[in-house]
Scaffold this motif. Structure first.
Motif, PDB file in Angstrom:
ATOM      1  N   ARG A  29       0.859  -1.184   0.000  1.00 31.65           N
ATOM      2  CA  ARG A  29       0.000   0.000   0.000  1.00 31.65           C
ATOM      3  C   ARG A  29       0.894   1.232   0.000  1.00 31.65           C
ATOM      4  NH1 ARG A  29      -4.004   0.391   4.934  1.00 31.65           N
ATOM      5  NH2 ARG A  29      -2.033   0.673   6.056  1.00 31.65           N
ATOM      6  N   GLU A  30       0.579   2.197  -0.857  1.00 29.80           N
ATOM      7  CA  GLU A  30       1.360   3.421  -0.939  1.00 29.80           C
ATOM      8  C   GLU A  30       0.466   4.620  -0.653  1.00 29.80           C
ATOM      9  OE1 GLU A  30       3.049   3.539  -4.795  1.00 29.80           O
ATOM     10  OE2 GLU A  30       4.205   1.689  -4.562  1.00 29.80           O
ATOM     11  N   SER A  57      -2.813   4.236  -2.833  1.00 25.02           N
ATOM     12  CA  SER A  57      -2.886   3.313  -3.956  1.00 25.02           C
ATOM     13  C   SER A  57      -2.508   1.902  -3.534  1.00 25.02           C
ATOM     14  CB  SER A  57      -1.978   3.786  -5.098  1.00 25.02           C
ATOM     15  OG  SER A  57      -0.636   3.892  -4.658  1.00 25.02           O
ATOM     16  N   PHE A  58      -3.032   0.927  -4.291  1.00 28.62           N
ATOM     17  CA  PHE A  58      -2.808  -0.491  -4.002  1.00 28.62           C
ATOM     18  C   PHE A  58      -2.305  -1.181  -5.279  1.00 28.62           C
ATOM     19  CE2 PHE A  58      -6.427   1.077  -1.555  1.00 28.62           C
ATOM     20  CZ  PHE A  58      -6.027   0.801  -0.253  1.00 28.62           C
ATOM     21  N   PRO A  59      -0.981  -1.312  -5.454  1.00 32.40           N
ATOM     22  CA  PRO A  59      -0.459  -2.061  -6.607  1.00 32.40           C
ATOM     23  C   PRO A  59      -0.706  -3.555  -6.412  1.00 32.40           C
ATOM     24  CG  PRO A  59       1.216  -0.635  -5.587  1.00 32.40           C
ATOM     25  CD  PRO A  59       0.091  -0.746  -4.626  1.00 32.40           C
ATOM     26  N   HIS A  90      -9.654  -5.946  -0.971  1.00 38.14           N
ATOM     27  CA  HIS A  90      -8.231  -6.218  -0.873  1.00 38.14           C
ATOM     28  C   HIS A  90      -7.987  -7.359   0.116  1.00 38.14           C
ATOM     29  CE1 HIS A  90      -3.906  -5.581  -0.372  1.00 38.14           C
ATOM     30  NE2 HIS A  90      -3.949  -4.816  -1.455  1.00 38.14           N
ATOM     31  N   GLU A 120      -1.049  -6.849 -14.065  1.00 39.15           N
ATOM     32  CA  GLU A 120      -0.513  -5.924 -13.065  1.00 39.15           C
ATOM     33  C   GLU A 120      -1.232  -4.589 -13.188  1.00 39.15           C
ATOM     34  OE1 GLU A 120       3.673  -5.650 -13.553  1.00 39.15           O
ATOM     35  OE2 GLU A 120       4.030  -7.810 -13.293  1.00 39.15           O
ATOM     36  N   THR A 122      -2.638  -0.900 -10.750  1.00 46.26           N
ATOM     37  CA  THR A 122      -2.654  -0.131  -9.506  1.00 46.26           C
ATOM     38  C   THR A 122      -4.032   0.484  -9.319  1.00 46.26           C
ATOM     39  OG1 THR A 122      -0.295   0.390  -9.617  1.00 46.26           O
ATOM     40  CG2 THR A 122      -1.657   1.806  -8.240  1.00 46.26           C
ATOM     41  N   VAL A 124      -6.407   3.086  -7.136  1.00 48.38           N
ATOM     42  CA  VAL A 124      -6.289   4.275  -6.297  1.00 48.38           C
ATOM     43  C   VAL A 124      -7.606   4.510  -5.575  1.00 48.38           C
ATOM     44  CG1 VAL A 124      -5.835   6.751  -6.232  1.00 48.38           C
ATOM     45  CG2 VAL A 124      -4.564   5.300  -7.817  1.00 48.38           C
TER      46      VAL A 124
END
Length: 437
Positions: A29-30, A57-59, A90, A120, A122, A124
């Motif tokens: 998590r960023e 954000s969650f990559p 998530h 892949e 991301t 948000v």
């Protein structure tokens, strides 16, 4: 067991209500922090203002396996391209309302026999308050008008500020104007070479500018008219490349390099020591003119692209992510130019008599940024795949775009070599653009 059960429930529900579950790799998590950093000429260090939390954000690497893994991955990608707000369950961080952001990368592992497809992406997290800040509607004609308002004011400031008390002052002023004219030509000429008409306008305007510089203090009307005409020609030369339809990244790179060249030239210019006012007025005209041209030019080009339903095979394309990056670069250049100008004024005790041009530039940059953000929602998303076998570029174009008319686009976007144009090798990453649903 309760933990194992909870972390296996990774699911995405699209804006249309379709849901799909998937496996995943490592999770993270960023969170961006919004901070303002302020420095002062007479104090060391900086004042930092914490302004709250920014985007979270969650990559994720979303894994689909089994004999139908590619069909599942295709369905998942189609859901990602839907407009609107989706829901992410998530596996670690809970349930959130999200929007997919940035690149969507697809990898299909079929050769090893794993029957596994990985997407892949991301996600948000969005603001869920009842009252959301709305983007202001900005029209293309408004951007053009604001550029003209800025240009008129900048020319008047320049003509009112520059002066010469002796022949030596005149020669120094002509020298610095000629130097900067060559810097501008060297930095921007490559941007217009692809368009014959624009290139002709650029060269003819530059030639007129060089002639005007050499008669800066001469002619009917004297210094004032000479300075007005010179300033307007400088702005016209810088504006021509900004209106050429080329890759936005290429345009950003060209103008950014020009700004840094101009800043470096003025820092090392001994002319400014002898006539501070002329130095400040000249640097302000060139740097602000370059920023105004770039901001308005990018905004108008992205709006034009977003309004088009299709993309020509040889037309440059800008992705949504690239547009957002362009907005950030323009903001950074604005801060750089503002800081350079403030430092020059402060260190030389120079007092501005008119701040209208600065506020007009701020307004132009702000409206251009809003225009870019508004346009970004209608721009295509960049997508990357990894080839699972050797491919022919004709069949790949038909598969990705539904037409063989996009072969040149695939070659240009991926910088393919001569050998790759003949046969695209297995494992090669291919980038293409898709319109979100």
């Amino acid at each position: 067991m309760e933990w194992e059960k909870r972390i296996t429930e990774a699911k995405y529900t699209s804006p249309s209500g379709k849901g799909i579950s998937f496996l995943y790799g490592s999770v993270s998590r960023e969170t961006e922090l919004k901070t303002g950093v302020f420095t002062f000429p007479d104090k060391d260090g900086a004042k930092v203002q914490h302004q709250g939390m920014g985007a979270m954000s969650f990559p994720l690497s979303c894994v689909f396996n089994g004999s139908d893994c590619m069909e599942k991955a295709d369905s998942f990608e189609a859901m990602l391209f839907e407009r609107g707000i989706g829901e992410l369950q998530h596996p670690v961080y809970g349930v959130h309302k999200v929007v997919p952001h940035g690149k969507v990368k697809r990898v299909d592992d079929l050769i090893s026999g794993l029957n596994e497809s990985v997407v892949e992406v991301t996600f948000v997290k969005i603001i869920t308050d009842d009252f959301l800040p709305a983007l202001e509607t900005v029209r293309a004609a408004e951007i053009e008008q604001k550029y003209e308002d800025f240009a008129d004011s900048a020319c008047e400031d320049f003509s009112a500020g520059v002066f010469a008390e002796s022949v030596h002052d005149e020669l120094r002023q002509k020298s610095i104007l000629n130097t900067q004219a060559e810097n501008i030509k060297g930095g921007l000429e490559s941007l217009v070479k692809s368009e014959k008409e624009a290139f002709g306008d650029f060269i003819s305007t530059f030639t007129e500018l060089k002639g005007q510089v050499n008669t800066f203090f001469d002619g009917v009307g004297g210094r004032m008219n000479g300075a007005l005409n010179t300033a307007r020609l400088f702005l016209n030369v810088m504006c021509v490349p900004s209106r050429v339809v080329i890759g936005v990244s290429e345009k950003i790179k060209g103008y950014s390099a020009l700004v840094f060249t101009l800043v470096g030239q003025f820092k090392n210019d001994p002319f400014g020591v002898r006539n501070v006012v002329n130095s400040v007025m000249s640097s302000r005209l060139f740097l602000q003119g370059a920023l105004a041209s770039l901001a308005s030019g990018v905004a108008l080009q992205l709006a034009s692209q977003a309004a088009q339903e299709g993309r020509g095979a040889d037309a440059p394309v800008c992705s949504r992510d690239e547009a957002l990056n362009a907005a950030l670069v323009i903001i950074d250049l604005f801060e750089l130019i503002k800081g350079f100008d403030d430092k020059k004024v402060s260190s030389n005790s120079f007092v501005d008599t008119n701040t209208d041009t600065y506020f007009l530039l701020c307004d132009l940059v702000q409206k251009s940024i809003q225009f870019i953000l508004n346009s970004a929602f209608n721009l295509p998303m960049q997508r990357t795949i990894v080839l699972d076998r050797d491919r022919q570029i004709i069949e790949l174009s038909a598969e990705l775009y539904g037409s063989v008319d996009y072969i040149d686009s695939i070659i240009f976007d991926n910088k393919l070599t001569a050998d790759e144009i003949v046969v695209l090798p297995m494992g090669r990453e291919i980038t293409y653009f898709v319109k979100s649903a």
